[in-house]
Design an enzyme around this catalytic site. Structure first.
Site, PDB file in Angstrom:
ATOM      1  N   ASN A  10     -21.978  25.801  12.068  1.00 33.77           N
ATOM      2  CA  ASN A  10     -22.686  26.660  12.124  1.00 33.77           C
ATOM      3  C   ASN A  10     -21.398  27.741  13.486  1.00 33.77           C
ATOM      4  O   ASN A  10     -22.332  27.165  14.778  1.00 33.77           O
ATOM      5  CB  ASN A  10     -24.051  27.102  12.405  1.00 33.77           C
ATOM      6  N   LYS A  12     -21.440  30.497  15.176  1.00 28.43           N
ATOM      7  CA  LYS A  12     -22.644  31.461  15.282  1.00 28.43           C
ATOM      8  C   LYS A  12     -22.192  32.875  16.348  1.00 28.43           C
ATOM      9  O   LYS A  12     -21.067  32.729  15.424  1.00 28.43           O
ATOM     10  CB  LYS A  12     -23.690  31.021  16.841  1.00 28.43           C
ATOM     11  N   HIS A  95     -31.605  31.713   9.241  1.00 30.55           N
ATOM     12  CA  HIS A  95     -31.708  30.881  10.257  1.00 30.55           C
ATOM     13  C   HIS A  95     -32.570  30.880  11.174  1.00 30.55           C
ATOM     14  O   HIS A  95     -33.058  32.361  11.030  1.00 30.55           O
ATOM     15  CB  HIS A  95     -29.918  30.811  10.702  1.00 30.55           C
ATOM     16  N   GLU A  97     -32.304  31.339  14.195  1.00 29.82           N
ATOM     17  CA  GLU A  97     -31.914  32.771  14.723  1.00 29.82           C
ATOM     18  C   GLU A  97     -32.368  34.181  14.824  1.00 29.82           C
ATOM     19  O   GLU A  97     -32.325  35.400  15.299  1.00 29.82           O
ATOM     20  CB  GLU A  97     -30.517  32.424  15.609  1.00 29.82           C
ATOM     21  N   GLU A 163     -34.101  22.530  10.558  1.00 32.28           N
ATOM     22  CA  GLU A 163     -34.034  22.234  11.107  1.00 32.28           C
ATOM     23  C   GLU A 163     -34.600  23.204  12.704  1.00 32.28           C
ATOM     24  O   GLU A 163     -35.347  24.388  12.413  1.00 32.28           O
ATOM     25  CB  GLU A 163     -32.943  23.889  11.774  1.00 32.28           C
ATOM     26  N   GLY A 169     -29.568  23.883  19.826  1.00 33.68           N
ATOM     27  CA  GLY A 169     -29.427  24.479  21.116  1.00 33.68           C
ATOM     28  C   GLY A 169     -29.892  23.463  21.881  1.00 33.68           C
ATOM     29  O   GLY A 169     -29.659  23.983  23.526  1.00 33.68           O
ATOM     30  N   SER A 208     -29.363  20.121  17.658  1.00 37.49           N
ATOM     31  CA  SER A 208     -28.332  19.783  18.590  1.00 37.49           C
ATOM     32  C   SER A 208     -27.916  17.686  17.843  1.00 37.49           C
ATOM     33  O   SER A 208     -27.940  16.895  18.089  1.00 37.49           O
ATOM     34  CB  SER A 208     -29.831  18.457  19.124  1.00 37.49           C
TER      35      SER A 208
END
Ligand code: PGA
Length: 246
Positions: A10, A12, A95, A97, A163, A169, A208
């Site tokens: 991904n 991003k 996701h 985010e 996730e 991150g 991560s």
């Protein structure tokens, strides 16, 4: 039922036209990894050119989001059909985010997953608990509800990505035992909802993942691959993660 492992990158909001050089390195490395399916999800500006560059290679291209509708007055959004038309084979939906920045609910994510299926794309549906939810002992309830609410009733062409939000991150990862607990709970839930065909749904771990921790995380029972963010921007590291399935 055996499930073919999948490692998806991904990217991003990262990547420019020149990033095709990184894609070429991933393609070259992928030729040596026949046991694992590899998908690169670049920003939508690069989907068409990346799809062209990967044609005939073992690497597929995915989007990072899609709208639920096939077309219409939705400024700035992209339909699953458009991703398909540009050469994508998959799309990430839900996701954390997107859930956070765009207020996406489980129902909205489910509508996007259905759109992906309608367009003939593999939907990679993300779920995961926040740090507060984990600390309060709510992880399995939260993730279970997200799985129930975000997945379409027909489980074909769907992948789940677990996730934990606090692991994305941050360099933090759950223990192997924690990953095993959540993945086996998801697997049980898929089994009770979809029956035998639920056994074919892959459940990825994300958050991560890097070359150093890949073997510990991917070696956990019921983990069928990884959704990789930051480390997927470095071709050698992304390939080292996928190389777990050598
Ligand atoms: P990360 O991101 O690997 O950088 O933690 C994973 C993801 O957001 O899919």
């Amino acid at each position: 039922m055996t499930r073919r492992p999948l490692v998806a990158g991904n990217w991003k909001m990262n990547g420019l036209k020149r990033s095709v050089d990184d894609l070429e390195k991933i393609i070259a490395g992928a030729e040596r990894l026949p046991k694992v399916e590899l998908i690169v999800c670049p920003p939508s500006t690069l989907i068409a050119s990346f799809a062209e560059a990967t044609r005939g290679s073992p690497v597929a291209i995915g989007g990072q989001d899609c709208h639920a509708m096939a077309s219409g007055a939705h400024t700035g959004d992209i339909a699953a059909e458009m991703l398909k038309d540009a050469g994508a084979a998959a799309v990430i939906v839900g996701h954390s985010e997107r859930r956070r920045d765009h207020g996406e609910t489980d129902a909205a994510v489910r509508a996007k997953a259905l759109a992906a299926k309608r367009a003939g794309l593999l939907a990679i549906v993300c779920v995961g608990e926040t740090r507060a939810e984990r600390q309060s002992g709510a992880t399995l309830a939260v993730v279970g509800a997200q799985v129930d609410g975000s997945l379409p009733d027909d489980g074909a062409d769907v992948v789940v990505a677990y996730e934990p939000v606090w692991a994305i991150g941050t360099g933090l990862t759950p223990t192997a035992a924690d990953v095993a607990e959540v993945h086996s709970a998801i697997r049980r839930r898929l089994g009770s909802r979809y029956g035998h065909s639920g056994q074919g749904i892959r459940v990825l771990y994300g958050g991560s993942v890097n070359a150093a921790n890949a073997s510990e995380l991917l070696g956990v029972d019921d983990v069928d691959g990884a959704l990789v963010g930051g480390a997927s921007l470095k071709p050698a590291e992304f390939l080292a993660i996928a190389g777990f399935y050598r």
